[in-house]
Scaffold this active site. Structure first.
Site, PDB file in Angstrom:
ATOM      1  N   GLU A 179       0.795  -1.227   0.000  1.00  0.00           N
ATOM      2  CA  GLU A 179       0.000   0.000   0.000  1.00  0.00           C
ATOM      3  C   GLU A 179       0.829   1.280   0.000  1.00  0.00           C
ATOM      4  OE1 GLU A 179      -2.982  -0.271   3.080  1.00  0.00           O
ATOM      5  OE2 GLU A 179      -3.990  -1.915   2.075  1.00  0.00           O
TER       6      GLU A 179
ATOM      7  N   GLU B 220      -5.795  -8.637   0.417  1.00  0.00           N
ATOM      8  CA  GLU B 220      -6.460  -8.245   1.673  1.00  0.00           C
ATOM      9  C   GLU B 220      -7.909  -7.918   1.388  1.00  0.00           C
ATOM     10  OE1 GLU B 220      -5.029  -5.012   4.154  1.00  0.00           O
ATOM     11  OE2 GLU B 220      -2.974  -5.727   3.930  1.00  0.00           O
TER      12      GLU B 220
HETATM   13  C1  FCB Z   1      -4.947  -2.144   5.248  1.00  0.00           C
HETATM   14  C2  FCB Z   1      -3.605  -2.427   5.898  1.00  0.00           C
HETATM   15  C3  FCB Z   1      -3.679  -3.395   7.040  1.00  0.00           C
HETATM   16  C4  FCB Z   1      -4.900  -3.152   7.865  1.00  0.00           C
HETATM   17  C5  FCB Z   1      -6.114  -3.145   7.009  1.00  0.00           C
HETATM   18  C6  FCB Z   1      -7.400  -3.008   7.771  1.00  0.00           C
HETATM   19  O1  FCB Z   1      -4.904  -0.879   4.671  1.00  0.00           O
HETATM   20  O2  FCB Z   1      -2.732  -2.973   4.963  1.00  0.00           O
HETATM   21  O3  FCB Z   1      -2.497  -3.296   7.765  1.00  0.00           O
HETATM   22  O4  FCB Z   1      -4.753  -1.967   8.546  1.00  0.00           O
HETATM   23  O5  FCB Z   1      -6.025  -2.106   6.092  1.00  0.00           O
END
Ligand code: FCB
Length: 449
Positions: A166, A354
């Site tokens: 990110e 994620e």
């Molecule tokens: C993402 C991050 C992770 C966590 C999730 C909820 O942006 O990579 O570390 O904080 O969100």
């Protein structure tokens, strides 16, 4: 055949990040990270908590891996903490740090769990911050050196690699909004950090290819579908374009196409923003071929015109149900962003690295946790992922954020994202209903409704 049947080779997993779960922040020779510094400075974290202990994964990894195995989770996405293995960021290796990751990775192998190892999830060595951090172009060489040493030290035990996690969050929240470490508020600095992050990704991929290690390598980008609050309002539509350029194109374009979004850079010039110096060869360096495109997504973004300098947009809610952290449950946006990535950049494959849901869970007297909101959220998002697959998009894997509740950055310990509940007093782990539901999905490689 189930209604939502996934392809045979589909990768299922759970994700976590070093700073958020390891604890042991100053043990066994680990160096300080910018997040250690940030959380220990009053006022930065909502509830004043820190990641000093968090889930204590550093000491409890065997118990946790054995739980993953029992639940039948086949892949684990984790991060190496740079200051744990090279305390000053450059220079000597901390052998105890390397030993920890070797023991952890060996334990995963022994339990038949595949690893996806991220090199950088925000915990920069504080010593490098003191040398300018992501604003010093030398960081590209520091990162390359770190990556090469990790390939050499751990490569025999790692199945797949991820360079950077990110970069939008790192640059925009850390250098522009100031709510993440190192807490700056300077748009030009955020852009410079972004440029160096893109370059660091490029050199790390190249070093991986040169290492001749097996396995795959990719990046993890948090992308959102950006919608104008009012489709019929040209000003909202234009605001959406600006937000999209900053949120998505600033990273996707250089990494996948070797170019920066011109319209956005031109606009920034008119606002007096200093653009990063692009040296000859930079654009080429940023886009080596990657094996998979890691997509992090939780929600979608709705934007209206008007807001703070320099992009003058603001975020609005769209009336959908919100999760504990205020993010809207938006599976259509999830499907659309997957499709957008595929249509725009044609990656070899996409892995959702994620996705997950925050909810305010507690353990009941009978030791169960009924997190039905998370369960519904995951189901909806997996239905959307399934739709993308049936339309021929090469979506090859999905990771839930997160295995456990953990330290949620500026929100501290107030937000729970885990499939497994953590009692932060006793550190007791309790799988929630969603953990068992997800285990069932993996076992059947799909679900019915
Ligand atoms: C993402 C991050 C992770 C966590 C999730 C909820 O942006 O990579 O570390 O904080 O969100």
């Amino acid at each position: 055949m189930l209604k939502y049947q996934f392809p045979k080779d589909f990768v299922w997993g759970v994700a976590a990040g070093s700073y958020q779960v390891e604890g042991a922040w100053n043990e066994d020779g680990k160096g300080e990270s910018i997040w250690d510094r940030f959380v220990h400075s009053p006022g930065n974290i909502k509830d004043g908590t820190t990641g000093d202990v968090s889930c204590d994964f550093y000491h409890r990894y065997k118990e946790d891996i054995s739980m993953m195995k029992k639940l039948g989770y086949p892949s684990f996405l984790l991060t190496i903490s740079w200051p744990r293995v090279i305390p000053d960021g450059t220079g000597d290796i901390n052998r105890s740090g390397i030993d920890f990751y070797r023991r952890l990775l060996t334990c995963l192998r022994e339990n038949g769990i595949k690893s996806y190892v991220v090199l950088y999830h925000w915990d920069l060595p504080q010593k490098l911050q003191e040398r300018g951090g992501w604003l010093n172009r030398e960081i590209v060489a520091w990162f390359e050196n770190y990556a090469k040493r990790m390939y050499a030290e751990l490569g025999d035990l790692v199945d797949n690699w991820i360079t950077i996690l990110e970069p939008w969050v790192i640059s925009m929240l850390g250098y522009w909004r100031g709510i993440h470490a190192p807490g700056y508020r300077d748009y030009s600095a955020a852009l410079l950090a972004a440029h160096h992050l893109n370059l660091a990704h490029g050199v790390a991929v190249r070093a991986f290819r040169a290492s001749r290690l097996t396995g795959e390598i990719g990046i993890k980008l948090n992308l959102d579908m950006i919608y104008p609050a009012d489709q019929n309002n040209p000003e909202d539509v234009a605001a959406g374009r600006r937000c999209n350029a900053e949120h998505n194109l600033l990273f996707c374009d250089p990494i996948m196409k070797g170019e920066y979004p011109e319209e956005y850079f031109e606009l920034l010039k008119t606002k007096g923003i200093v653009l990063p110096e692009i040296k000859p060869g930079d654009m080429e360096l940023m886009h080596p071929e990657i094996d998979f495109f890691g997509l992090n997504n939780y929600s979608a973004t709705y934007v209206k015109a008007g807001g703070d300098w320099p992009l003058e947009y603001s975020l609005v809610q769209n009336g959908r149900p919100q999760t504990q952290c205020g993010w809207e449950c938006n599976p259509e946006g999830f499907y659309e962003i997957i499709k957008w990535v595929n249509d725009t950049y044609h990656p070899k494959k996409i892995i959702v690295t994620e996705n997950g849901c925050a909810s305010n869970d507690w353990v009941d007297d009978d030791n169960t946790v009924d997190d039905s909101i998370r369960l519904i959220y995951l189901k909806r998002y997996l239905q959307a992922a399934h739709r993308a697959i049936t339309e021929g998009i090469p979506l090859k894997g999905y990771f839930v954020w997160s295995l456990w509740d953990n330290f949620e950055w500026a929100e501290g310990l107030t937000i729970r994202f885990g499939l497994v509940h953590i009692d932060y007093q006793t550190l007791k782990r309790t799988p929630k209903a969603s953990a068992y539901w997800y285990a069932g999905v993996i076992k059947a490689n799909g679900f019915e409704v």
